[in-house]
Structure formats: structure tokens, C-alpha cells
Scaffold this motif. Structure first.
Motif, PDB file in Angstrom:
ATOM      1  N   LYS A 411       0.709  -1.121   0.007  1.00 54.93           N
ATOM      2  CA  LYS A 411      -0.122  -0.123   0.074  1.00 54.93           C
ATOM      3  C   LYS A 411       0.944   1.286  -0.019  1.00 54.93           C
ATOM      4  CE  LYS A 411      -3.325  -3.005   0.522  1.00 54.93           C
ATOM      5  NZ  LYS A 411      -4.276  -3.274  -0.843  1.00 54.93           N
ATOM      6  N   ARG A 412       1.964   1.044  -0.682  1.00 59.64           N
ATOM      7  CA  ARG A 412       2.960   2.306  -0.883  1.00 59.64           C
ATOM      8  C   ARG A 412       2.657   3.272  -2.017  1.00 59.64           C
ATOM      9  NH1 ARG A 412       7.063   3.264   2.338  1.00 59.64           N
ATOM     10  NH2 ARG A 412       7.415   5.272   1.322  1.00 59.64           N
ATOM     11  N   ASN A 438      -4.012   1.004 -12.485  1.00 64.36           N
ATOM     12  CA  ASN A 438      -5.538   0.869 -12.066  1.00 64.36           C
ATOM     13  C   ASN A 438      -5.590   0.943 -10.543  1.00 64.36           C
ATOM     14  OD1 ASN A 438      -7.081   0.802 -14.668  1.00 64.36           O
ATOM     15  ND2 ASN A 438      -6.199  -1.164 -14.837  1.00 64.36           N
ATOM     16  N   GLY A 439      -4.680   0.340  -9.951  1.00 63.52           N
ATOM     17  CA  GLY A 439      -4.638   0.313  -8.677  1.00 63.52           C
ATOM     18  C   GLY A 439      -4.557   1.855  -7.841  1.00 63.52           C
ATOM     19  N   LEU A 440      -3.626   2.326  -8.665  1.00 63.57           N
ATOM     20  CA  LEU A 440      -3.576   3.954  -8.366  1.00 63.57           C
ATOM     21  C   LEU A 440      -4.697   4.511  -8.447  1.00 63.57           C
ATOM     22  CD1 LEU A 440      -0.272   5.216  -9.899  1.00 63.57           C
ATOM     23  CD2 LEU A 440      -0.756   5.264  -7.305  1.00 63.57           C
ATOM     24  N   TYR A 444      -6.641   6.828  -5.333  1.00 63.89           N
ATOM     25  CA  TYR A 444      -7.130   8.089  -5.366  1.00 63.89           C
ATOM     26  C   TYR A 444      -8.218   8.601  -5.082  1.00 63.89           C
ATOM     27  CZ  TYR A 444      -1.997   9.027  -6.475  1.00 63.89           C
ATOM     28  OH  TYR A 444      -0.609   9.308  -6.222  1.00 63.89           O
ATOM     29  N   ARG A 445      -9.098   7.549  -5.631  1.00 67.27           N
ATOM     30  CA  ARG A 445     -10.634   7.739  -5.669  1.00 67.27           C
ATOM     31  C   ARG A 445     -11.199   7.507  -4.179  1.00 67.27           C
ATOM     32  NH1 ARG A 445     -12.811   4.792 -11.235  1.00 67.27           N
ATOM     33  NH2 ARG A 445     -12.576   6.857 -12.542  1.00 67.27           N
ATOM     34  N   ARG A 455      -5.599  11.406 -13.617  1.00 71.75           N
ATOM     35  CA  ARG A 455      -4.527  11.115 -14.253  1.00 71.75           C
ATOM     36  C   ARG A 455      -4.022  10.061 -14.691  1.00 71.75           C
ATOM     37  NH1 ARG A 455      -2.839  15.907 -11.578  1.00 71.75           N
ATOM     38  NH2 ARG A 455      -1.222  14.913 -10.329  1.00 71.75           N
ATOM     39  N   ALA A 456      -4.167   9.407 -13.307  1.00 73.71           N
ATOM     40  CA  ALA A 456      -3.900   7.789 -13.395  1.00 73.71           C
ATOM     41  C   ALA A 456      -4.579   6.899 -14.463  1.00 73.71           C
ATOM     42  CB  ALA A 456      -4.058   7.248 -11.964  1.00 73.71           C
TER      43      ALA A 456
END
Length: 468
Positions: A411-412, A438-440, A444-445, A455-456
């Protein structure tokens, strides 16, 4: 004489929270409460010298000396006013004697002023919460364990509490540890009050309770052989012995100190704490077996430790080139040794753009593939590496993907983003990059950062065709 264990280490996977909390409480009491003693004493002193008391009480002090303390007259003649005013302000024996005299003589104004001064003086922490043998109180019995006379007194007690308490708490459990800590402190106070019965001098300090922890330590380890460090005058060294053997040495030290040491140390409180901690823990062990304690054995040094010692010897001799070469070679032979990796990074940092320096960092990044390795060290290494070098060659595409994948599992996401941007700059494409992006987006959501999520998402969409 000083004897302390240097072998056993606590298991930080089960942190001894009570021991650490005790240290924190003692620090906070000293900093936040006892730090006000100076202003409290200043208020008491200003009141005293602004009143009629100095003029009225000097002659009465000599009456008290002739009646109760004739040995003080020599000291008063030698030290002069300094000794006299020290006793006028601090001596509770003189205060009690004077209050009786004034009450019999019906001196209400003098009596009132003396009582007002005594109230101001007794607001000091050692009077308010210290242990007074002649007049013990509940708040003094418990409060004195959390007060200290200065930074050296406080830090000395806290160091010993950590040295012994960390292991003891893990062995006995938090509830039993705090219970025996307080019980040992009360037993230490009881023995001190028995020896110093009638004394009006308040005692403060966690030494009695900490001595109880030392007694608990001996009971827990019993006949197990441990390594100890000792000092005796200017002589010091190490020895190995059963833990039980050091108890009579500690007890003997306290008895010796009582007869030949400083008058300002409550030796019998230490003695009482040691005996109480040992006896109560021994009884507890018979009724409830302790948890298994991991005791380090004296093992021969590993090849990696020998290599590190050789490198440090070369480094300390000023042979930096030979030390760097030895570190590079040892790092290849022992790729999982963190101390060797850090030593190679340190030595090769003299030439930050050299191949050896980048390879040293690469060895650190390779640890990301080991699940048991603490990833925080690798993550910190990436940040340090990017900050120190101009061209981070060790962070090639394969290494970036390896670290980013591990960072996502830890989770970093901040590090995932840094590494994906680096891969984007290199125009590298890989199916894993889209999944990480997609994990990013999801991260962020969840954080409510729609701009960075967008952006991701754009980044993930740009990678999608290449990932099919």
C-alpha cells in the motif's frame, strides 16, 4: 559497581507497551509537572523574605538548635547565614517545633505567616507527592515512584527500567508486570520507612520500583547463563554467569552503599525492591509458568559478520579503496546481508556515479523480492538513491517493476506512482503497468483526490492497447 545484562533482547514483534508507557509517564511528569517547581519555590522564597519571618525566626532558630540539634551550632557558626536560612526555609523539623511554640505563645500573626509559607513550600513536587517516612500518605506512596530530582536521576532510572523491563514484561505479560512493578515500589517504600522511621525528609524516584524489576529479571531467568557487563572503579569487562548469581552482588552493593556511600540515596529502598521483585516473581512463576523467553546464545560470528569486521578494519585504517573493493566482493558473496549492503553504499558513495555505487544500491533494491524483508528499508532506499545520484541507472525497467509490485502490495502508492512515471519517461510498456495504474486510480478515488485519479486513469488507458 555496575552490573547489567548485555545479551538478551526483547521481541519487538510483541512490543512491551507497559514498560514504554512507564518511561513516557515519568518523562511527562518531569517535564510538564516538576518543571514548575522553580516558579513554586520562587513564590515561596519571595513570600518568606517579604514577610516578617526572617527577622523573627533567626533567634528562634538558635533556640531550636540548643534544644533539639546542638550539633548544628558548629555548622551554623562555620557556614553562617547560608546554613541558617537553608534550615529556616527547608527544615520541616524546625517548622513543626516552631509551630508548637507559636501556638503555646499565642502568636497568631507569626503563626499565620509561617503557615502560609509552609503551604507555598509544600506545593513543591517532592513535598506534595514525595514519600515522607514520618507522615506517609497514599499519594506519597504511589506518587514518589514517578518523581525525580534531576535529569541525571530520571535518565538513569529510565535506562535501567528499559534494560530489564523490556524482557520482563514480555516474559510475564503486561498486567503482571505493572502489578509487580507497583507492588515492588511499595515494598521498597515500606523498607525505607522502617529504616528511616520518623524522618521528615521526603524521598522521590523510581529507583525502588526499578530495583524490583531487576529482581523480577533474576527470577525470570533463574539459572540461565547470560552475559553481563560490569564496572568496578576503573576496571570494566564482561562475564557469563547464571542470572541468579548477580542478585547477591546487587544486594551486597546496596548494603555497602548504605554504610559507606552517599547520604542522599535510599539504599534500603533499592534493597527492598530487589527482594520483593525477586520473591513475588518467583512465587508467580510457581503458580503460573512464564512465557517462553528467547535467550541469545554465544554463537561464533557468521561469514558475513567476519567480512564486515574486515571491511571496517580497513576503513578505520584509512584504506578506503581496499575497503570499497572488499565491500563490493563481500556483497556479491552475501547478497542478503543488509549491513554489508549499507557498508558498500557508504564506501562507494565517495564516487556516486561509479558502477560500484549503482551496484550497491541495486543489491538493496533486489531485497524487494524477499517477502520477509522489511520493505520500508527498500522504499527509503529508492528515495535516497533518487536524491543522491544524477542518473539513477540501478532503477532500470525490471527493478522498477519489481519494486512497484511490492510497493502496491504494501500500500505504498506514492512510491508506485514515482516508479510508473519513471517507466513512462523511459517509454517502457508492460502488462503489469496497467494493473498498477488501475490500483492507483482506486487508491486516489478512495482518498477523494479526483484530479490525480483522472491522471492515473489516463495513464492506464494509454497502456491498455500495449497490454492486450
Amino acid at each position: 559497581m555496575l552490573i547489567i545484562p548485555i545479551q538478551n533482547k526483547p521481541d519487538w514483534r510483541r512490543p512491551p507497551l507497559v514498560c514504554l508507557a512507564l518511561v513516557l509517564v515519568n518523562l511527562l511528569v518531569f517535564v510538564l509537572y516538576q518543571s514548575g517547581d522553580e516558579s513554586r519555590w520562587q513564590a515561596a522564597e519571595e513570600f518568606y523574605f517579604a514577610s516578617d519571618l526572617p527577622v523573627l525566626e533567626e533567634a528562634r532558630f538558635y533556640e531550636y538548635v540548643d534544644a533539639e540539634q546542638p550539633e548544628w551550632r558548629t555548622q551554623a557558626q562555620g557556614a553562617g547565614e547560608e546554613f541558617i536560612y537553608e534550615q529556616l526555609l527547608w527544615s520541616r523539623e524546625f517548622h513543626n517545633w516552631l509551630m508548637l511554640q507559636l501556638a503555646e505563645e499565642e502568636q497568631p500573626q507569626w503563626l499565620r505567616q509561617r503557615q502560609q509559607f509552609a503551604e507555598l513550600r509544600d506545593s513543591l513536587s517532592n513535598f506534595a507527592y514525595g514519600l515522607t517516612p514520618a507522615n506517609p500518605t497514599v499519594k506519597g506512596l504511589f506518587g514518589h515512584m514517578f518523581l525525580h530530582g534531576g535529569w541525571d536521576h530520571l535518565l538513569g532510572n529510565m535506562v535501567f527500567l528499559l534494560l530489564f523491563g523490556l524482557s520482563v514484561e514480555i516474559a510475564l505479560g503486561a498486567a503482571w508486570f505493572i502489578g509487580l512493578y507497583l507492588l515492588g515500589g511499595l515494598a521498597a517504600a515500606a523498607l525505607h520507612m522502617g529504616v528511616e522511621a520518623g524522618s521528615l525528609m521526603p524521598v522521590i524516584g523510581a529507583s525502588g520500583a526499578v530495583s524490583a524489576v531487576m529482581g523480577m529479571f533474576v527470577a525470570v531467568y533463574g539459572i540461565r547463563r547470560l552475559r553481563f557487563f560490569y564496572t568496578l572503579g576503573f576496571v570494566f569487562g564482561e562475564f557469563t554467569a547464571p542470572a541468579l548469581l548477580v542478585l547477591p552482588l546487587w544486594l551486597g552493593k546496596e548494603v555497602f552503599g548504605y554504610f559507606f556511600g552517599s547520604d542522599n540515596i535510599a539504599y534500603w529502598a533499592h534493597f527492598g525492591g530487589l527482594v520483593a521483585g525477586f520473591a513475588c516473581t518467583l512465587l508467580l512463576i510457581r503458580l503460573r509458568p512464564t512465557r517462553e523467553i528467547q535467550v541469545e546464545e554465544d554463537l561464533p560470528p557468521t561469514p558475513a559478520q567476519l567480512a564486515l569486521a574486515r571491511i571496517e578494519s580497513l576503513q578505520n585504517s584509512g584504506k578506503l579503496l581496499e575497503a570499497t573493493q572488499a565491500a563490493t566482493s563481500a556483497q556479491r558473496q552475501h547478497p542478503g546481508s543488509l549491513p554489508l549492503i549499507y557498508k558498500a553504499i557508504e564506501l562507494s558513495a565517495l564516487a556516486p556515479e561509479s558502477e560500484a555505487h549503482h551496484r550497491a544500491w541495486l543489491a538493496l533494491f533486489a531485497l524487494a523480492k524477499q517477502p520477509e524483508q522489511d520493505f520500508a528499508l527498500v522504499a527509503q532506499g529508492v528515495e535516497d538513491y533518487l536524491r543522491r545520484v544524477k542518473v539513477p541507472r540501478a532503477l532500470n525497467a525490471g527493478v522498477c517493476l519489481l519494486i512497484a509490485q511490492r510497493a502496491a502490495s504494501e500500500k505504498r502508492w506514492d512510491l508506485v506512482e514515482i516508479l510508473l512515471l519513471r517507466l513512462q519517461q523511459k517509454e517502457h510498456r508492460h502488462p503489469l503497468m496497467a494493473r498498477l495504474a488501475n490500483g492507483l486510480v482506486e487508491h486516489y478515488r478512495r482518498c477523494g483526490d479526483e484530479e490525480r485519479a483522472r491522471r492515473a486513469l489516463d495513464f492506464a488507458r494509454n497502456l491498455q492497447p500495449a497490454a492486450v
